[in-house]
Write an enzyme that holds these catalytic residues in place. Sequence first.
Site, PDB file in Angstrom:
ATOM      1  CG  PHE A 155      -1.853  -1.465   1.402  1.00 21.23           C
ATOM      2  CD1 PHE A 155      -2.886  -1.375   0.656  1.00 21.23           C
ATOM      3  CD2 PHE A 155      -1.277  -2.290   2.091  1.00 21.23           C
ATOM      4  CE1 PHE A 155      -3.622  -2.758   0.793  1.00 21.23           C
ATOM      5  CE2 PHE A 155      -1.943  -3.572   2.199  1.00 21.23           C
ATOM      6  CZ  PHE A 155      -3.073  -3.759   1.486  1.00 21.23           C
ATOM      7  N   GLY A 163       6.959  -2.929   9.739  1.00 21.54           N
ATOM      8  CA  GLY A 163       5.684  -3.419   8.888  1.00 21.54           C
ATOM      9  C   GLY A 163       6.372  -3.562   7.532  1.00 21.54           C
ATOM     10  CG  ASP A 186       5.529  -7.349   9.197  1.00 20.16           C
ATOM     11  OD1 ASP A 186       4.402  -8.356   9.753  1.00 20.16           O
ATOM     12  OD2 ASP A 186       4.967  -6.725   8.475  1.00 20.16           O
ATOM     13  CG  ASP A 196       3.774   1.292   6.462  1.00 22.37           C
ATOM     14  OD1 ASP A 196       2.637   1.673   6.674  1.00 22.37           O
ATOM     15  OD2 ASP A 196       3.818   0.763   5.076  1.00 22.37           O
ATOM     16  CG  HIS A 251      -2.725   2.132  10.446  1.00 17.54           C
ATOM     17  ND1 HIS A 251      -3.411   2.400   9.178  1.00 17.54           N
ATOM     18  CD2 HIS A 251      -1.253   2.277  10.225  1.00 17.54           C
ATOM     19  CE1 HIS A 251      -2.188   2.474   8.094  1.00 17.54           C
ATOM     20  NE2 HIS A 251      -1.088   2.656   8.856  1.00 17.54           N
ATOM     21  CG  ASP A 255      -0.544   4.548   5.846  1.00 14.60           C
ATOM     22  OD1 ASP A 255      -1.029   4.608   4.926  1.00 14.60           O
ATOM     23  OD2 ASP A 255      -0.094   3.503   6.402  1.00 14.60           O
TER      24      ASP A 255
HETATM   25 MG    MG Z   1       1.110   2.220   5.348  1.00 17.24          MG
END
Ligand code: MG
Length: 204
Positions: free
Chosen positions: A13, A39, A64, A134, A137, A163
């Site tokens: 993404f 991430g 991750d 990343d 969230h 983000d």
């Molecule tokens: Mg992201």
Amino acid sequence: MRLPIDPDSVKGFLAPQEGARLYELAKSAARLGPCLEVGSYCGKSTVYLGSACCEADQLLFAIDHHRGSEEHQLGEEYHDPDLFDADALKMDSFREFRRTLDRAGLADHVVPIVATSALAARHWNTPLSLVFIDGGHSEAAACADYRSWAPKIMIGGYLAIHDIFEKPEDGGQAPYNIYQLALASGLFEELTTTHTLGVLRRLG
Ligand code: MG
């Protein structure tokens, strides 16, 4: 920028202009020390950051747990059935991540760490020239990533956060909130944002 594989062939993404910015930042940072991302997912950002590290014969640590963030779980908005381990009944993006590393020929410059960010940080003593956050969230996940890794960034090093949405109607606020935390600490200066990629530099 010369990349070993097309980053669009990797699930993920990250917008191309964000990837290009990460590559430029890592290229400048890698002269000072290793880089680290939180991430990795299937390795899209890893291709950009890892390629810049490879050119400088530097290392990228790629953290991750590979069990997916909240939104990747079964029944959630970004669930990808290709990344579901039907035996374990859990998400598993590590196989795909490793395939990306092999395809890109980055295995000698990227160190995968399959663990939560907070666990990986517990005994970490190596100063980092760039940290890219990343990860999850949720407020808790984003905060843990920030508190775990921001103190490890060397003077002159970069903190990049993905983000970043200033307005709640555009997206979740947790990454933006840790960006604000970093600014409020007085330890970082704000650089230009690229799309949703916030970039800060550690002050001396
Ligand atoms: Mg992201």
